[in-house]
Design a protein around this motif. Structure first.
Motif, PDB file in Angstrom:
ATOM      1  N   ARG A  17       0.827  -1.209   0.000  1.00  0.00           N
ATOM      2  CA  ARG A  17       0.000   0.000   0.000  1.00  0.00           C
ATOM      3  C   ARG A  17       0.858   1.255   0.000  1.00  0.00           C
ATOM      4  N   ILE A  18       0.724   2.063  -1.033  1.00  0.00           N
ATOM      5  CA  ILE A  18       1.433   3.336  -1.151  1.00  0.00           C
ATOM      6  C   ILE A  18       0.438   4.469  -0.901  1.00  0.00           C
ATOM      7  N   VAL A  19       0.782   5.355   0.026  1.00  0.00           N
ATOM      8  CA  VAL A  19      -0.105   6.456   0.405  1.00  0.00           C
ATOM      9  C   VAL A  19       0.527   7.773  -0.033  1.00  0.00           C
ATOM     10  N   GLU A  20      -0.069   8.394  -1.033  1.00  0.00           N
ATOM     11  CA  GLU A  20       0.411   9.690  -1.517  1.00  0.00           C
ATOM     12  C   GLU A  20      -0.031  10.790  -0.546  1.00  0.00           C
ATOM     13  N   ASN A  21       0.645  11.941  -0.602  1.00  0.00           N
ATOM     14  CA  ASN A  21       0.293  13.057   0.273  1.00  0.00           C
ATOM     15  C   ASN A  21      -1.165  13.478   0.132  1.00  0.00           C
ATOM     16  N   ALA A  22      -1.691  13.373  -1.077  1.00  0.00           N
ATOM     17  CA  ALA A  22      -3.064  13.816  -1.333  1.00  0.00           C
ATOM     18  C   ALA A  22      -4.081  13.051  -0.490  1.00  0.00           C
ATOM     19  N   TRP A  23      -3.718  11.853  -0.037  1.00  0.00           N
ATOM     20  CA  TRP A  23      -4.625  11.028   0.774  1.00  0.00           C
ATOM     21  C   TRP A  23      -5.033  11.751   2.053  1.00  0.00           C
ATOM     22  N   PHE A  24      -4.136  12.614   2.575  1.00  0.00           N
ATOM     23  CA  PHE A  24      -4.396  13.296   3.834  1.00  0.00           C
ATOM     24  C   PHE A  24      -5.283  14.536   3.679  1.00  0.00           C
ATOM     25  N   GLU A  25      -5.439  15.013   2.464  1.00  0.00           N
ATOM     26  CA  GLU A  25      -6.038  16.335   2.250  1.00  0.00           C
ATOM     27  C   GLU A  25      -7.496  16.419   2.683  1.00  0.00           C
ATOM     28  N   ASP A  26      -8.252  15.325   2.582  1.00  0.00           N
ATOM     29  CA  ASP A  26      -9.654  15.366   3.015  1.00  0.00           C
ATOM     30  C   ASP A  26      -9.841  14.850   4.445  1.00  0.00           C
ATOM     31  N   LYS A  27      -8.719  14.649   5.167  1.00  0.00           N
ATOM     32  CA  LYS A  27      -8.790  14.149   6.533  1.00  0.00           C
ATOM     33  C   LYS A  27      -8.327  15.183   7.551  1.00  0.00           C
ATOM     34  N   ILE A  28      -7.327  15.984   7.189  1.00  0.00           N
ATOM     35  CA  ILE A  28      -6.791  17.014   8.076  1.00  0.00           C
ATOM     36  C   ILE A  28      -6.482  18.264   7.253  1.00  0.00           C
ATOM     37  N   ASP A  29      -6.192  19.348   7.939  1.00  0.00           N
ATOM     38  CA  ASP A  29      -5.874  20.612   7.272  1.00  0.00           C
ATOM     39  C   ASP A  29      -4.425  20.579   6.784  1.00  0.00           C
ATOM     40  N   THR A  30      -4.230  20.051   5.589  1.00  0.00           N
ATOM     41  CA  THR A  30      -2.897  19.969   4.998  1.00  0.00           C
ATOM     42  C   THR A  30      -3.036  19.855   3.492  1.00  0.00           C
ATOM     43  N   SER A  31      -1.914  19.830   2.813  1.00  0.00           N
ATOM     44  CA  SER A  31      -1.911  19.697   1.358  1.00  0.00           C
ATOM     45  C   SER A  31      -0.617  19.032   0.921  1.00  0.00           C
ATOM     46  N   ASP A  32      -0.628  18.487  -0.264  1.00  0.00           N
ATOM     47  CA  ASP A  32       0.568  17.896  -0.836  1.00  0.00           C
ATOM     48  C   ASP A  32       1.701  18.916  -0.864  1.00  0.00           C
ATOM     49  N   GLU A  33       1.394  20.128  -1.276  1.00  0.00           N
ATOM     50  CA  GLU A  33       2.406  21.187  -1.358  1.00  0.00           C
ATOM     51  C   GLU A  33       3.008  21.483   0.010  1.00  0.00           C
ATOM     52  N   TRP A  34       2.167  21.567   1.053  1.00  0.00           N
ATOM     53  CA  TRP A  34       2.626  21.870   2.413  1.00  0.00           C
ATOM     54  C   TRP A  34       3.563  20.778   2.913  1.00  0.00           C
ATOM     55  N   ILE A  35       3.183  19.524   2.699  1.00  0.00           N
ATOM     56  CA  ILE A  35       3.993  18.403   3.181  1.00  0.00           C
ATOM     57  C   ILE A  35       5.331  18.356   2.454  1.00  0.00           C
ATOM     58  N   ARG A  36       5.310  18.502   1.144  1.00  0.00           N
ATOM     59  CA  ARG A  36       6.556  18.464   0.362  1.00  0.00           C
ATOM     60  C   ARG A  36       7.500  19.584   0.780  1.00  0.00           C
ATOM     61  N   ALA A  37       6.966  20.790   0.946  1.00  0.00           N
ATOM     62  CA  ALA A  37       7.804  21.957   1.242  1.00  0.00           C
ATOM     63  C   ALA A  37       8.484  21.829   2.598  1.00  0.00           C
ATOM     64  N   ARG A  38       7.801  21.257   3.571  1.00  0.00           N
ATOM     65  CA  ARG A  38       8.331  21.205   4.928  1.00  0.00           C
ATOM     66  C   ARG A  38       9.081  19.927   5.266  1.00  0.00           C
ATOM     67  N   THR A  39       8.871  18.879   4.497  1.00  0.00           N
ATOM     68  CA  THR A  39       9.489  17.598   4.837  1.00  0.00           C
ATOM     69  C   THR A  39      10.228  16.920   3.690  1.00  0.00           C
ATOM     70  N   GLY A  40       9.854  17.227   2.467  1.00  0.00           N
ATOM     71  CA  GLY A  40      10.406  16.525   1.324  1.00  0.00           C
ATOM     72  C   GLY A  40       9.727  15.202   1.041  1.00  0.00           C
ATOM     73  N   ILE A  41       8.713  14.862   1.837  1.00  0.00           N
ATOM     74  CA  ILE A  41       8.003  13.591   1.672  1.00  0.00           C
ATOM     75  C   ILE A  41       6.916  13.735   0.604  1.00  0.00           C
ATOM     76  N   GLU A  42       6.846  12.751  -0.272  1.00  0.00           N
ATOM     77  CA  GLU A  42       5.812  12.726  -1.304  1.00  0.00           C
ATOM     78  C   GLU A  42       4.837  11.566  -1.116  1.00  0.00           C
ATOM     79  N   ARG A  43       5.337  10.486  -0.571  1.00  0.00           N
ATOM     80  CA  ARG A  43       4.512   9.288  -0.361  1.00  0.00           C
ATOM     81  C   ARG A  43       5.171   8.429   0.717  1.00  0.00           C
ATOM     82  N   ARG A  44       4.425   7.456   1.193  1.00  0.00           N
ATOM     83  CA  ARG A  44       4.941   6.495   2.164  1.00  0.00           C
ATOM     84  C   ARG A  44       4.150   5.199   2.017  1.00  0.00           C
ATOM     85  N   HIS A  45       4.629   4.128   2.631  1.00  0.00           N
ATOM     86  CA  HIS A  45       3.959   2.831   2.591  1.00  0.00           C
ATOM     87  C   HIS A  45       3.329   2.549   3.946  1.00  0.00           C
TER      88      HIS A  45
END
Length: 319
Positions: A17-45
């Protein structure tokens, strides 16, 4: 000649199971752009339902053994670094021992959170140097997704699951582990911890972290421990061919490399695809780089990590 612990093979396992950053967007106040900019993370398993730490550790271990061309029944010891064991006891390492069909040797876990693999590697090196073992499997394996508070946007986007492993073998010569440096300071325990446990709440709890404070400690302490390990090995930063850091945050990695005057071209980066897999992150990164052919025999490889405790350390080895 000096007896050293040489890496004979690396291996890894990542859940399907690969979870992209976009998966979090409808669950908490965040975005793919926010996560990438602050952590460098794009996806995780994330581990599947019923997929435990031991299951991933066994697969990573078998992968490492296969790549090394070494049979499991020739291994003298197994050390698993993890903060997310299947059970309170027995250890994950004994489960790996059984899963590999081993009935000899010994097995135990090491718990130093994100620094766990460095601590396990240092322990294995000591056993090989002393003659207590000839071959040791060192594994980092975590299911940190089980510890997440899914309403805490500062932590739940950071972590992933996975396992990495190395096969160490005693050998005479210049290759192998050259020096280690281990540290801890329990006065900083409230910076990164899990708010549960057998003797307190009777539950596993959820991960809590003071991100900004931890960031400052990480950059300072990682650079310091790396320099100490390099000094112990009789080397300088100019001798380092590869830095394989704990994959927590791309900004921490870049800041640490800058302090050590190492160009990013010499840094192995997997955080974008794996997220922070705690004790599994360094062996995962070693396996990725090894399989890609990045390391050449004789290369000086530096690993460093910091985790809850606080605990931190570094290992210098010649590939």
């Amino acid at each position: 000649m000096t007896r050293r612990a040489v890496i004979r093979g690396t291996g890894r396992y990542l859940p399907e199971r690969i979870v992209e950053n976009a998966w979090f967007e409808d669950k908490i106040d965040t975005s793919d752009e926010w996560i990438r900019a602050r952590t460098g993370i794009e996806r995780r398993h994330f581990a599947a339902e019923g997929e435990a730490t031991s299951h991933m550790a066994i697969k990573a271990a078998q992968n490492a053994l296969d790549r090394a061309g070494i049979a499991a029944d020739t291994i003298d010891a197994i050390i698993v670094a993890t903060s997310t064991p299947d059970l309170t006891f027995p250890s994950v390492a004994t489960m790996v021992q059984s899963g590999l069909g081993m009935t000899r040797g010994f097995a135990f876990d090491v718990q130093a959170v994100c620094a766990g693999f460095v601590f396990a590697l240092a322990n294995a090196d000591g056993m090989i140097r002393s003659g207590q073992a000839e071959r040791i499997l060192v594994i980092g394996a975590e299911t940190f997704s089980k510890l997440m508070d899914w309403e805490d946007r500062g932590t739940c986007v950071l972590f992933g699951d996975g396992a990495g492993a190395v096969v160490l073998e005693a050998a005479e010569g210049e290759r192998g582990v050259l020096a280690t440096d281990l540290n801890s300071d329990g006065s900083y325990r409230d910076i990164l911890y899990v708010d549960g446990g057998v003797a307190t709440t009777g539950t596993s709890g959820k991960l809590r972290m003071q991100g900004n404070v931890l960031f400052r400690h990480a950059v300072e302490k990682l650079a310091e421990t790396a320099h100490r390990a390099i000094d112990k090995a009789g080397l300088t930063t100019a001798d380092v061919d590869w830095l394989v850091p704990h994959q927590a945050n791309a900004r921490i990695i870049a800041a640490t490399a800058q302090r050590m005057h190492l160009p990013m071209e010499k840094v192995v980066l997997t955080v974008a695809d794996h997220g922070n897999t705690s004790a599994a992150s360094i062996p995962l990164a070693l396996s990725v780089a090894d399989e890609a052919g990045s390391f050449r025999e004789g290369d000086i490889v530096l690993t460093e990590a910091i985790g809850g405790g606080l605990s931190w350390g570094a290992v210098v080895l010649r590939w």
